[in-house]
Design a protein around this motif. Structure first.
Motif, PDB file in Angstrom:
ATOM      1  N   ASN A  10     -15.386  42.999 -36.899  1.00  0.00           N
ATOM      2  CA  ASN A  10     -16.374  43.081 -36.606  1.00  0.00           C
ATOM      3  C   ASN A  10     -17.326  41.766 -36.064  1.00  0.00           C
ATOM      4  O   ASN A  10     -17.909  41.216 -36.222  1.00  0.00           O
ATOM      5  CB  ASN A  10     -17.521  43.647 -37.121  1.00  0.00           C
ATOM      6  CG  ASN A  10     -17.775  45.087 -36.952  1.00  0.00           C
ATOM      7  OD1 ASN A  10     -17.635  46.000 -35.996  1.00  0.00           O
ATOM      8  ND2 ASN A  10     -18.235  46.006 -37.518  1.00  0.00           N
ATOM      9  N   ILE A  11     -15.991  41.359 -35.489  1.00  0.00           N
ATOM     10  CA  ILE A  11     -16.802  39.354 -35.227  1.00  0.00           C
ATOM     11  C   ILE A  11     -16.516  39.935 -33.251  1.00  0.00           C
ATOM     12  O   ILE A  11     -16.028  39.482 -32.862  1.00  0.00           O
ATOM     13  CB  ILE A  11     -14.557  38.375 -34.861  1.00  0.00           C
ATOM     14  CG1 ILE A  11     -14.915  38.886 -36.889  1.00  0.00           C
ATOM     15  CG2 ILE A  11     -15.231  37.208 -34.840  1.00  0.00           C
ATOM     16  CD1 ILE A  11     -13.652  38.328 -37.425  1.00  0.00           C
ATOM     17  N   ASP A  12     -17.693  39.003 -33.370  1.00  0.00           N
ATOM     18  CA  ASP A  12     -19.026  38.820 -31.579  1.00  0.00           C
ATOM     19  C   ASP A  12     -17.950  37.179 -31.349  1.00  0.00           C
ATOM     20  O   ASP A  12     -18.206  37.592 -30.115  1.00  0.00           O
ATOM     21  CB  ASP A  12     -19.729  39.748 -31.871  1.00  0.00           C
ATOM     22  CG  ASP A  12     -20.579  39.652 -30.308  1.00  0.00           C
ATOM     23  OD1 ASP A  12     -19.498  40.441 -29.535  1.00  0.00           O
ATOM     24  OD2 ASP A  12     -21.335  39.378 -29.842  1.00  0.00           O
ATOM     25  N   ASN A  13     -18.298  36.186 -32.079  1.00  0.00           N
ATOM     26  CA  ASN A  13     -18.512  35.334 -32.129  1.00  0.00           C
ATOM     27  C   ASN A  13     -17.166  34.962 -32.247  1.00  0.00           C
ATOM     28  O   ASN A  13     -16.968  34.823 -34.193  1.00  0.00           O
ATOM     29  CB  ASN A  13     -19.554  34.903 -31.589  1.00  0.00           C
ATOM     30  CG  ASN A  13     -19.894  33.265 -31.659  1.00  0.00           C
ATOM     31  OD1 ASN A  13     -19.332  32.706 -31.070  1.00  0.00           O
ATOM     32  ND2 ASN A  13     -21.313  31.978 -32.102  1.00  0.00           N
ATOM     33  N   ALA A  42      -9.734  43.053 -23.675  1.00  0.00           N
ATOM     34  CA  ALA A  42      -9.759  41.882 -23.074  1.00  0.00           C
ATOM     35  C   ALA A  42     -11.317  40.920 -22.770  1.00  0.00           C
ATOM     36  O   ALA A  42     -11.115  39.450 -22.744  1.00  0.00           O
ATOM     37  CB  ALA A  42      -9.939  42.396 -21.101  1.00  0.00           C
ATOM     38  N   LYS A  43     -11.986  41.177 -23.457  1.00  0.00           N
ATOM     39  CA  LYS A  43     -13.656  40.929 -24.739  1.00  0.00           C
ATOM     40  C   LYS A  43     -13.022  39.795 -24.658  1.00  0.00           C
ATOM     41  O   LYS A  43     -13.379  38.735 -24.585  1.00  0.00           O
ATOM     42  CB  LYS A  43     -14.609  41.602 -24.349  1.00  0.00           C
ATOM     43  CG  LYS A  43     -15.496  41.008 -24.754  1.00  0.00           C
ATOM     44  CD  LYS A  43     -17.185  41.972 -24.891  1.00  0.00           C
ATOM     45  CE  LYS A  43     -16.515  41.657 -26.851  1.00  0.00           C
ATOM     46  NZ  LYS A  43     -17.908  42.731 -27.331  1.00  0.00           N
ATOM     47  N   HIS A  44     -12.051  40.038 -25.719  1.00  0.00           N
ATOM     48  CA  HIS A  44     -12.404  39.021 -27.007  1.00  0.00           C
ATOM     49  C   HIS A  44     -11.005  38.121 -25.943  1.00  0.00           C
ATOM     50  O   HIS A  44     -10.513  36.803 -26.538  1.00  0.00           O
ATOM     51  CB  HIS A  44     -11.731  39.653 -28.379  1.00  0.00           C
ATOM     52  CG  HIS A  44     -13.422  40.399 -29.017  1.00  0.00           C
ATOM     53  ND1 HIS A  44     -13.566  41.258 -29.434  1.00  0.00           N
ATOM     54  CD2 HIS A  44     -14.100  39.051 -29.369  1.00  0.00           C
ATOM     55  CE1 HIS A  44     -14.017  41.721 -29.681  1.00  0.00           C
ATOM     56  NE2 HIS A  44     -14.592  40.870 -29.404  1.00  0.00           N
ATOM     57  N   GLN A  45     -10.071  38.484 -26.196  1.00  0.00           N
ATOM     58  CA  GLN A  45      -8.823  37.743 -25.060  1.00  0.00           C
ATOM     59  C   GLN A  45      -9.666  36.641 -24.383  1.00  0.00           C
ATOM     60  O   GLN A  45      -9.557  35.288 -24.701  1.00  0.00           O
ATOM     61  CB  GLN A  45      -8.502  38.265 -24.148  1.00  0.00           C
ATOM     62  CG  GLN A  45      -7.221  37.358 -23.729  1.00  0.00           C
ATOM     63  CD  GLN A  45      -6.158  37.111 -24.798  1.00  0.00           C
ATOM     64  OE1 GLN A  45      -5.608  37.433 -25.542  1.00  0.00           O
ATOM     65  NE2 GLN A  45      -5.540  36.008 -23.832  1.00  0.00           N
ATOM     66  N   ARG A  46     -10.580  36.686 -23.439  1.00  0.00           N
ATOM     67  CA  ARG A  46     -11.319  35.912 -22.539  1.00  0.00           C
ATOM     68  C   ARG A  46     -12.246  34.459 -23.618  1.00  0.00           C
ATOM     69  O   ARG A  46     -12.074  33.540 -23.631  1.00  0.00           O
ATOM     70  CB  ARG A  46     -12.934  36.287 -21.469  1.00  0.00           C
ATOM     71  CG  ARG A  46     -11.660  36.924 -20.160  1.00  0.00           C
ATOM     72  CD  ARG A  46     -12.701  37.198 -19.445  1.00  0.00           C
ATOM     73  NE  ARG A  46     -14.196  37.831 -19.859  1.00  0.00           N
ATOM     74  CZ  ARG A  46     -13.662  39.919 -20.300  1.00  0.00           C
ATOM     75  NH1 ARG A  46     -13.324  40.148 -19.513  1.00  0.00           N
ATOM     76  NH2 ARG A  46     -14.754  40.480 -20.223  1.00  0.00           N
ATOM     77  N   ARG A  47     -12.772  35.191 -24.730  1.00  0.00           N
ATOM     78  CA  ARG A  47     -13.241  34.139 -25.951  1.00  0.00           C
ATOM     79  C   ARG A  47     -12.596  33.588 -26.380  1.00  0.00           C
ATOM     80  O   ARG A  47     -13.026  32.416 -27.348  1.00  0.00           O
ATOM     81  CB  ARG A  47     -13.946  35.150 -26.785  1.00  0.00           C
ATOM     82  CG  ARG A  47     -15.856  35.895 -25.530  1.00  0.00           C
ATOM     83  CD  ARG A  47     -16.670  37.063 -26.354  1.00  0.00           C
ATOM     84  NE  ARG A  47     -17.778  37.060 -25.534  1.00  0.00           N
ATOM     85  CZ  ARG A  47     -18.464  38.590 -25.950  1.00  0.00           C
ATOM     86  NH1 ARG A  47     -18.490  38.449 -27.944  1.00  0.00           N
ATOM     87  NH2 ARG A  47     -19.626  38.384 -25.582  1.00  0.00           N
ATOM     88  N   ILE A  52     -10.066  28.705 -27.262  1.00  0.00           N
ATOM     89  CA  ILE A  52      -9.082  27.418 -28.211  1.00  0.00           C
ATOM     90  C   ILE A  52      -8.924  26.563 -27.065  1.00  0.00           C
ATOM     91  O   ILE A  52      -9.013  25.335 -27.582  1.00  0.00           O
ATOM     92  CB  ILE A  52      -7.963  28.494 -27.525  1.00  0.00           C
ATOM     93  CG1 ILE A  52      -7.567  28.977 -29.102  1.00  0.00           C
ATOM     94  CG2 ILE A  52      -6.523  27.385 -26.955  1.00  0.00           C
ATOM     95  CD1 ILE A  52      -6.633  30.532 -28.343  1.00  0.00           C
ATOM     96  N   LYS A  53     -10.060  26.310 -25.762  1.00  0.00           N
ATOM     97  CA  LYS A  53      -9.666  25.476 -25.083  1.00  0.00           C
ATOM     98  C   LYS A  53     -10.350  24.278 -25.279  1.00  0.00           C
ATOM     99  O   LYS A  53      -9.908  23.298 -24.995  1.00  0.00           O
ATOM    100  CB  LYS A  53     -10.309  26.065 -23.502  1.00  0.00           C
ATOM    101  CG  LYS A  53      -8.735  26.678 -22.691  1.00  0.00           C
ATOM    102  CD  LYS A  53      -9.595  27.531 -21.549  1.00  0.00           C
ATOM    103  CE  LYS A  53      -8.185  28.016 -20.328  1.00  0.00           C
ATOM    104  NZ  LYS A  53      -8.600  28.705 -19.952  1.00  0.00           N
ATOM    105  N   ARG A  54     -11.997  24.794 -25.616  1.00  0.00           N
ATOM    106  CA  ARG A  54     -12.161  24.004 -26.757  1.00  0.00           C
ATOM    107  C   ARG A  54     -12.386  22.973 -27.971  1.00  0.00           C
ATOM    108  O   ARG A  54     -12.146  21.594 -27.745  1.00  0.00           O
ATOM    109  CB  ARG A  54     -14.153  24.743 -26.859  1.00  0.00           C
ATOM    110  CG  ARG A  54     -14.676  25.350 -25.840  1.00  0.00           C
ATOM    111  CD  ARG A  54     -16.241  26.051 -25.841  1.00  0.00           C
ATOM    112  NE  ARG A  54     -16.920  26.197 -24.912  1.00  0.00           N
ATOM    113  CZ  ARG A  54     -17.700  27.208 -24.888  1.00  0.00           C
ATOM    114  NH1 ARG A  54     -18.108  27.609 -26.418  1.00  0.00           N
ATOM    115  NH2 ARG A  54     -18.102  26.942 -23.926  1.00  0.00           N
ATOM    116  N   ALA A  55     -11.438  24.223 -28.857  1.00  0.00           N
ATOM    117  CA  ALA A  55     -10.464  23.434 -30.000  1.00  0.00           C
ATOM    118  C   ALA A  55      -9.865  22.490 -29.809  1.00  0.00           C
ATOM    119  O   ALA A  55     -10.120  21.346 -29.771  1.00  0.00           O
ATOM    120  CB  ALA A  55      -9.847  24.152 -30.905  1.00  0.00           C
TER     121      ALA A  55
END
Length: 66
Positions: A10-13, A42-47, A52-55
């Motif tokens: 249940n991790i959305d963010n 797919a939804k969580h792969q995009r997030r 990762i890119k932000r980090a």
């Protein structure tokens, strides 16, 4: 088929400030692993890719593994 790690817990963010969680979804070369390998939906792969890119930009993760 693997169940999505984020849906199961249940991790959305996905937090880009937690590099230890993000490192599990990187290959040993430092590339983002595909969803077929990790079992992330797919939804969580995009997030996950965005986190990762932000980090990487702020320096929490390296762009390549040495």
């Amino acid at each position: 088929m693997k169940q999505c790690h984020f849906c199961a817990n249940n991790i959305d963010n996905i937090e880009y400030r937690k590099p230890d969680v993000l490192k599990k979804f990187l290959s040993h070369h430092g590339r983002i692993s595909p969803k077929a390998e990790t079992g992330v939906c797919a939804k969580h792969q995009r997030r996950l890719a965005t986190a990762i890119k932000r980090a990487r930009i702020i320096g929490l993760l390296s762009f390549v593994s040495a």
